[in-house]
Scaffold this motif. Sequence first.
Motif, mmCIF file in Angstrom:
data_model
loop_
_atom_site.group_PDB
_atom_site.id
_atom_site.type_symbol
_atom_site.label_atom_id
_atom_site.label_comp_id
_atom_site.label_asym_id
_atom_site.label_seq_id
_atom_site.Cartn_x
_atom_site.Cartn_y
_atom_site.Cartn_z
ATOM 1 N N GLU A 187 0.818 -1.203 0.000
ATOM 2 C CA GLU A 187 0.000 0.000 0.000
ATOM 3 C C GLU A 187 0.855 1.257 0.000
ATOM 4 O O GLU A 187 0.335 2.358 -0.079
ATOM 5 N N GLN A 188 2.173 1.101 0.102
ATOM 6 C CA GLN A 188 3.070 2.255 0.125
ATOM 7 C C GLN A 188 4.194 2.022 -0.865
ATOM 8 O O GLN A 188 4.840 0.971 -0.856
ATOM 9 N N ALA A 189 4.427 3.032 -1.708
ATOM 10 C CA ALA A 189 5.361 2.830 -2.813
ATOM 11 C C ALA A 189 6.288 4.023 -2.983
ATOM 12 O O ALA A 189 5.970 5.155 -2.611
ATOM 13 N N VAL A 190 7.449 3.737 -3.553
ATOM 14 C CA VAL A 190 8.373 4.762 -4.021
ATOM 15 C C VAL A 190 8.285 4.760 -5.548
ATOM 16 O O VAL A 190 8.417 3.706 -6.182
ATOM 17 N N LEU A 191 8.034 5.940 -6.121
ATOM 18 C CA LEU A 191 7.899 6.053 -7.569
ATOM 19 C C LEU A 191 9.212 6.510 -8.189
ATOM 20 O O LEU A 191 9.940 7.314 -7.597
ATOM 21 N N VAL A 192 9.506 6.011 -9.369
ATOM 22 C CA VAL A 192 10.740 6.368 -10.075
ATOM 23 C C VAL A 192 10.391 6.818 -11.484
ATOM 24 O O VAL A 192 9.693 6.108 -12.222
ATOM 25 N N HIS A 193 10.879 8.016 -11.836
ATOM 26 C CA HIS A 193 10.679 8.515 -13.192
ATOM 27 C C HIS A 193 12.011 9.007 -13.740
ATOM 28 O O HIS A 193 12.728 9.762 -13.077
ATOM 29 N N VAL A 194 12.328 8.576 -14.947
ATOM 30 C CA VAL A 194 13.569 8.984 -15.611
ATOM 31 C C VAL A 194 13.223 9.953 -16.734
ATOM 32 O O VAL A 194 12.345 9.675 -17.561
ATOM 33 N N ASN A 195 13.890 11.060 -16.736
ATOM 34 C CA ASN A 195 13.667 12.066 -17.773
ATOM 35 C C ASN A 195 14.633 11.828 -18.924
ATOM 36 O O ASN A 195 15.822 12.120 -18.826
ATOM 37 N N PHE A 196 14.094 11.269 -20.014
ATOM 38 C CA PHE A 196 14.869 11.140 -21.231
ATOM 39 C C PHE A 196 14.599 12.365 -22.107
ATOM 40 O O PHE A 196 13.517 12.944 -22.049
ATOM 41 N N PRO A 197 15.545 12.776 -22.937
ATOM 42 C CA PRO A 197 15.387 14.009 -23.728
ATOM 43 C C PRO A 197 14.130 14.030 -24.586
ATOM 44 O O PRO A 197 13.539 15.067 -24.813
ATOM 45 N N ALA B 174 20.530 3.751 -8.383
ATOM 46 C CA ALA B 174 19.929 2.526 -7.856
ATOM 47 C C ALA B 174 20.270 2.356 -6.379
ATOM 48 O O ALA B 174 19.427 1.938 -5.578
ATOM 49 N N ALA B 175 21.527 2.672 -5.999
ATOM 50 C CA ALA B 175 21.907 2.593 -4.582
ATOM 51 C C ALA B 175 21.117 3.607 -3.752
ATOM 52 O O ALA B 175 20.680 3.313 -2.634
ATOM 53 N N GLU B 176 20.903 4.803 -4.310
ATOM 54 C CA GLU B 176 20.086 5.809 -3.617
ATOM 55 C C GLU B 176 18.646 5.319 -3.453
ATOM 56 O O GLU B 176 18.019 5.521 -2.399
ATOM 57 N N LEU B 177 18.132 4.669 -4.480
ATOM 58 C CA LEU B 177 16.778 4.117 -4.412
ATOM 59 C C LEU B 177 16.675 3.057 -3.327
ATOM 60 O O LEU B 177 15.714 3.042 -2.550
ATOM 61 N N ALA B 178 17.660 2.172 -3.246
ATOM 62 C CA ALA B 178 17.642 1.118 -2.229
ATOM 63 C C ALA B 178 17.661 1.723 -0.826
ATOM 64 O O ALA B 178 16.946 1.247 0.081
ATOM 65 N N THR B 179 18.458 2.767 -0.627
ATOM 66 C CA THR B 179 18.505 3.436 0.674
ATOM 67 C C THR B 179 17.154 4.065 1.020
ATOM 68 O O THR B 179 16.673 3.969 2.159
ATOM 69 N N THR B 180 16.533 4.709 0.050
ATOM 70 C CA THR B 180 15.225 5.342 0.271
ATOM 71 C C THR B 180 14.173 4.311 0.627
ATOM 72 O O THR B 180 13.365 4.513 1.548
ATOM 73 N N VAL B 181 14.167 3.190 -0.082
ATOM 74 C CA VAL B 181 13.194 2.124 0.195
ATOM 75 C C VAL B 181 13.375 1.597 1.612
ATOM 76 O O VAL B 181 12.403 1.382 2.346
ATOM 77 N N ALA B 182 14.635 1.411 2.034
ATOM 78 C CA ALA B 182 14.896 0.910 3.384
ATOM 79 C C ALA B 182 14.505 1.936 4.445
ATOM 80 O O ALA B 182 13.892 1.583 5.464
ATOM 81 N N ASP B 183 14.834 3.206 4.223
ATOM 82 C CA ASP B 183 14.522 4.249 5.209
ATOM 83 C C ASP B 183 13.026 4.442 5.391
ATOM 84 O O ASP B 183 12.550 4.679 6.508
ATOM 85 N N LEU B 184 12.267 4.336 4.300
ATOM 86 C CA LEU B 184 10.815 4.577 4.362
ATOM 87 C C LEU B 184 10.012 3.299 4.578
ATOM 88 O O LEU B 184 8.786 3.355 4.705
ATOM 89 N N SER B 185 10.708 2.154 4.605
ATOM 90 C CA SER B 185 10.040 0.846 4.753
ATOM 91 C C SER B 185 8.995 0.629 3.659
ATOM 92 O O SER B 185 7.911 0.075 3.904
ATOM 93 N N ARG C 255 16.608 -7.449 -6.119
ATOM 94 C CA ARG C 255 17.680 -7.946 -5.245
ATOM 95 C C ARG C 255 18.345 -6.805 -4.486
ATOM 96 O O ARG C 255 18.664 -6.927 -3.305
ATOM 97 N N LEU C 256 18.521 -5.675 -5.157
ATOM 98 C CA LEU C 256 19.187 -4.534 -4.533
ATOM 99 C C LEU C 256 18.293 -3.853 -3.496
ATOM 100 O O LEU C 256 18.749 -3.521 -2.396
ATOM 101 N N CYS C 257 17.026 -3.661 -3.830
ATOM 102 C CA CYS C 257 16.106 -2.913 -2.951
ATOM 103 C C CYS C 257 15.408 -3.801 -1.936
ATOM 104 O O CYS C 257 14.807 -3.280 -0.975
#
Length: 430
Positions: free
Chosen positions: A9-19, A63-74, A94-96
């Motif tokens: 019920e709780q998510a981290v969203l990821v968006h990549v800005n391509f040109p 990706a490492a920053e994302l894994a840290t965010t996921v762990a910090d916010l549970s 595997r990373l997150c």
Amino acid sequence: MFELAELAEQAVLVHVNFPQEAVTEDLQELKMLVASAGVSTLQVITTNRQSPDAKFFIGSGKAAELATTVADLSASVVIFNHELSPGQTRNLERLCQARVLDRTSLILDIFAQRARTYEGKLQVELAQLQHLASRLIRGFDNERQKGGIGLRGPGETQLETDRRLLRERVRALKQRLEKMTRQREQGRRARQRSEQPVISIVGYTNAGKSTLFNRLTAAAVYAADQLFATLDPTLRKITLPQFGDAILADTVGFIRHLPHDLVAAFKSTLQETRDADIQLHVIDVADPRKDDNIKQVDSVLQEIDAADVTQLLVFNKIDQIAQLPRIEYDDTGLPRAVYLSAMSGEGIALLQQALVQLLSQQHVQLTLLLPPAAANWRARLYQLQAVQQEEYLDDGQCRLNIQLSTAQWARLQKQSAQQLENYIVSQSVF
């Protein structure tokens, strides 16, 4: 298949800005999709890249920053606003240490939550399995075969077993859907025999299609301010002033990058749109992305071979931008667009007026030479009160001068599988 609301019920969203992409628009739509799935957003991570990273899609540092965010916010799920490869999904999970979904998986899950009819559920499951088929990957447990007394020797791995079971389930679903497609086709032929025109409502998701459908038919189809509020097609009879009865069909909403598996699975449902006499293309006039939304809908209509159907643009939600209801006409004097509010009812009478004009404005005059074997079509033309003059020739053929609306003639051609075209001696449109 899994349901996202049950898994997380709780998510981290990821968006990549391509040109080549528009960040704000796509990111806003992702948030709406996540909300429609019943999931709350904890944080949004954005980054810029020239091209996707082969391993993590977003690069090892991000990706490492994302894994840290996921762990910090549970957080228990990570949702990407892009299409991920099976390898990228596996590496990120595997990373997150959390479930990772891409945009297609999210849309498929929303469809799974919203499907209500038996056919709708079958269509969604087929789309999910076809999407999953390309994502079955070999893992540690998949490599091993069972050993022991009576179990040694050649056999299939777990991965091979999964693939075989998946193929068998897909085959069974396709057989059931083919049967239901035949049943739907029988209903479609019955509607064609009734000579009632079919009006199909299409448009971007959340443009107000179901609200307009309810307004025109006094039905109680579920409508809400969310993406994909309704999936299952609904058909109702409506009566147009000074014209008569017609069939109105409400269909599933479209969206950017609609998964091809979904388009394929819902093809029989979308057949109503392709065989319609008129398409009502509903547009949210208050949406700043409306021009791009129109292009996306036209792209899907092209994909399902429905781009040639006469289309009337319906600019909905004028009450949100303080516009007055009106009809816009094209160079030939036919209605091109109607501005209205399905919620308040403003402009509904103008929409009915425009539909009557489109359905009855243009007529076709033909001379047909029917052989004795085509006597059933002569009877049908008399039922439509289209025959103006009749003459029997020495060879037994019947010469008919007929006049009817272009919509009626188009339906007759569909019913005869274009056979009537072979009997045309002369034709004129006025």
